[in-house]
Motif scaffolding. Structure first.
Motif, mmCIF file in Angstrom:
data_model
loop_
_atom_site.group_PDB
_atom_site.id
_atom_site.type_symbol
_atom_site.label_atom_id
_atom_site.label_comp_id
_atom_site.label_asym_id
_atom_site.label_seq_id
_atom_site.Cartn_x
_atom_site.Cartn_y
_atom_site.Cartn_z
ATOM 1 N N ASP A 157 -10.010 -61.614 22.045
ATOM 2 C CA ASP A 157 -10.181 -61.538 20.275
ATOM 3 C C ASP A 157 -10.960 -61.587 19.726
ATOM 4 O O ASP A 157 -11.648 -60.793 19.207
ATOM 5 N N VAL A 158 -12.001 -62.068 21.449
ATOM 6 C CA VAL A 158 -13.940 -62.248 20.453
ATOM 7 C C VAL A 158 -14.269 -60.530 20.740
ATOM 8 O O VAL A 158 -15.580 -60.288 20.090
ATOM 9 N N ALA A 159 -14.065 -59.476 21.632
ATOM 10 C CA ALA A 159 -14.191 -58.805 22.125
ATOM 11 C C ALA A 159 -13.908 -57.885 20.735
ATOM 12 O O ALA A 159 -14.830 -56.543 21.088
ATOM 13 N N ASP A 160 -12.647 -57.992 20.147
ATOM 14 C CA ASP A 160 -12.258 -57.087 19.109
ATOM 15 C C ASP A 160 -13.863 -57.691 18.159
ATOM 16 O O ASP A 160 -13.486 -56.028 17.284
ATOM 17 N N ASP B 111 -8.941 -53.378 29.785
ATOM 18 C CA ASP B 111 -8.584 -52.563 30.592
ATOM 19 C C ASP B 111 -8.194 -51.773 29.382
ATOM 20 O O ASP B 111 -7.134 -52.373 28.741
ATOM 21 N N PRO B 112 -8.893 -51.394 27.687
ATOM 22 C CA PRO B 112 -8.583 -51.135 26.543
ATOM 23 C C PRO B 112 -6.658 -50.856 26.614
ATOM 24 O O PRO B 112 -6.570 -50.501 26.074
ATOM 25 N N LYS B 113 -6.788 -50.148 27.343
ATOM 26 C CA LYS B 113 -4.824 -48.869 27.068
ATOM 27 C C LYS B 113 -3.806 -50.358 27.671
ATOM 28 O O LYS B 113 -3.011 -50.301 26.577
ATOM 29 N N THR B 114 -4.410 -51.589 28.204
ATOM 30 C CA THR B 114 -3.325 -52.152 28.240
ATOM 31 C C THR B 114 -3.313 -53.841 27.733
ATOM 32 O O THR B 114 -2.984 -54.663 27.722
ATOM 33 N N GLY B 115 -5.047 -54.279 27.982
ATOM 34 C CA GLY B 115 -5.386 -55.319 26.735
ATOM 35 C C GLY B 115 -5.828 -56.357 27.868
ATOM 36 O O GLY B 115 -4.778 -57.710 27.672
ATOM 37 N N VAL B 116 -5.123 -56.092 29.420
ATOM 38 C CA VAL B 116 -5.668 -57.228 30.662
ATOM 39 C C VAL B 116 -6.575 -56.963 31.199
ATOM 40 O O VAL B 116 -7.294 -55.386 31.625
ATOM 41 N N PHE B 117 -7.274 -57.806 31.770
ATOM 42 C CA PHE B 117 -8.748 -58.445 32.999
ATOM 43 C C PHE B 117 -7.921 -57.139 34.235
ATOM 44 O O PHE B 117 -6.852 -58.376 34.804
ATOM 45 N N THR B 118 -8.475 -56.428 34.943
ATOM 46 C CA THR B 118 -7.688 -55.694 35.416
ATOM 47 C C THR B 118 -8.917 -56.006 36.648
ATOM 48 O O THR B 118 -10.177 -55.175 36.613
ATOM 49 N N LEU B 119 -8.192 -56.398 38.168
ATOM 50 C CA LEU B 119 -9.209 -56.405 39.433
ATOM 51 C C LEU B 119 -9.471 -55.467 39.417
ATOM 52 O O LEU B 119 -9.354 -54.271 39.850
ATOM 53 N N VAL B 120 -10.754 -55.972 39.885
ATOM 54 C CA VAL B 120 -11.689 -54.539 40.837
ATOM 55 C C VAL B 120 -11.819 -55.078 41.901
ATOM 56 O O VAL B 120 -12.003 -54.049 42.940
ATOM 57 N N THR B 121 -12.646 -56.230 42.374
ATOM 58 C CA THR B 121 -12.835 -56.602 44.159
ATOM 59 C C THR B 121 -12.895 -58.510 43.337
ATOM 60 O O THR B 121 -12.956 -58.684 42.589
ATOM 61 N N ASP B 122 -12.210 -58.662 44.698
ATOM 62 C CA ASP B 122 -11.862 -60.355 44.865
ATOM 63 C C ASP B 122 -13.007 -60.841 45.407
ATOM 64 O O ASP B 122 -13.230 -61.854 45.570
ATOM 65 N N ARG B 123 -14.245 -60.125 45.822
ATOM 66 C CA ARG B 123 -15.249 -60.541 46.786
ATOM 67 C C ARG B 123 -16.819 -59.448 45.901
ATOM 68 O O ARG B 123 -16.925 -58.611 46.999
#
Ligand code: AHG
Ligand code: MN
Ligand code: MN
Length: 321
Positions: A30-33, A169-181
């Protein structure tokens, strides 16, 4: 607000921290919006005529984000909330299990000029009172992280087992994993310092930076590049991504005897996630993860980044400190 999916997959989040992490990420979305609308919305960078406890003029977005996170963390059952924008630690839920310390809006001087800004957070187990919960060694944090509002909105967070990186991801509104390390390169040729303060620096920092500026003719034997964004989260994100060195040292300006950055809600979480990514964080000479603040808004000098660079700066402190 239309019904949105969970803002963050929870498979890599310790079970006890899922509600608070979802609360932070839902709010960050919401802050990003709000930030993305900029001047089309309210005047986010306008001074509200008040000062925070550290003497910084508060901007509208500082206050707005502080309220957004405090409300969300209340709903998430958090017991104590410490904020750059509040004089003291506040109790949200007397029976809650956790304490959260935040810089709700980092890089306030960049709000009106479309430069990356962020929110920084640190999570502790709640202790007998608010101050006891956050005035403890950085090594006792359960989590340290930030959200950066830039070309991408991204979450970088550690729970003590590597540093995880997610992009919203702006399309889904979900923070999507890039890497866990995430892994900070051990060497680098880029340093970040506010060079306009150079006449105020102490000998170890002056000598180290002079040697960097000497480039291939100097003792480091290589040329360096310099960056200074004015948003700690933007500097951190660049350094954790491609390596580098950040310095906000103590200097001889009144009030800067221990630098400018605050231990509880800026330096401790950044130190945690940087070290979990294979980098180092010190106060110039000593590891920051063993440091604890004496009061909520206490400042501490901050040097972090590629291990070999941070260790080199510590050598200058041993030799010239
Ligand atoms: P904040 O906006 O939360 O007060 O943080 C600003 C901090 C940090 O983000 C940045 O690295 C530093 O202040 C910049 O300090 P100078 O303006 O002294 O360069
Ligand atoms: Mn800040
Ligand atoms: Mn701030």
């Amino acid at each position: 607000m239309q019904d949105k999916p969970n803002s963050l997959p929870t498979n890599l989040i310790p079970q006890a921290l899922v509600p608070v992490m979802l609360s932070i990420c839902d709010t960050a979305r919401d802050v990003a919006d709000v930030i993305a609308r900029g001047a089309l919305g309210q005047a986010l960078g306008q001074e509200v005529g008040a000062m925070n406890s550290d003497g910084d003029g508060q901007k509208a977005l500082d206050v707005l984000t502080d309220e957004m996170f405090a409300d969300a963390l209340t709903r998430a059952g958090v017991r104590f909330y410490a904020s750059e924008e509040r004089d003291d630690v506040v109790t949200l839920n007397p029976e809650g299990p956790l304490a959260v310390a935040m810089d709700p809006l980092d890089g306030s001087s960049n709000i009106d000029v479309n430069v990356s800004i962020g929110s920084i957070f640190s999570i502790f187990e709640a202790a007998e009172d608010g101050e006891a919960s956050v005035l403890r060694p950085a090594s006792e944090q359960l989590a340290g992280g930030y959200v950066i509002y830039g070309p991408q909105t991204a979450l970088v967070v550690t729970f003590g087992d590597g540093t995880q990186y997610y992009i919203l991801d702006p399309k889904t509104g979900v923070f999507t994993l890039v890497t866990d390390r995430m892994e900070i390169p051990p060497q680098a040729s880029e340093f970040a310092i506010n060079a306009s303060n150079s006449r105020h620096w102490h000998a170890p920092v002056s000598s180290y930076i002079d040697d960097c500026l000497a480039g291939t003719e100097g003792p480091h034997g290589r040329d360096f590049n310099m960056r200074w964004v004015g948003s700690l989260v933007a500097e951190t994100h660049r350094i954790i991504t491609r390596g580098g060195l950040f310095l906000y040292p103590a200097d001889d300006r009144p009030g800067y005897e221990t630098g400018r950055l605050r231990m509880v809600y800026e330096c401790a979480p950044i130190a945690f996630l940087v070290e979990q990514a294979g980098g180092k964080a010190t106060d110039g000479a000593h590891p920051l993860m063993q440091h604890q603040a004496g009061r909520l808004h206490a400042r501490v000098p901050l040097v972090f980044g590629s291990t070999q660079k941070v260790e080199r700066v510590a050598e200058y402190h041993q030799r010239l400190g």
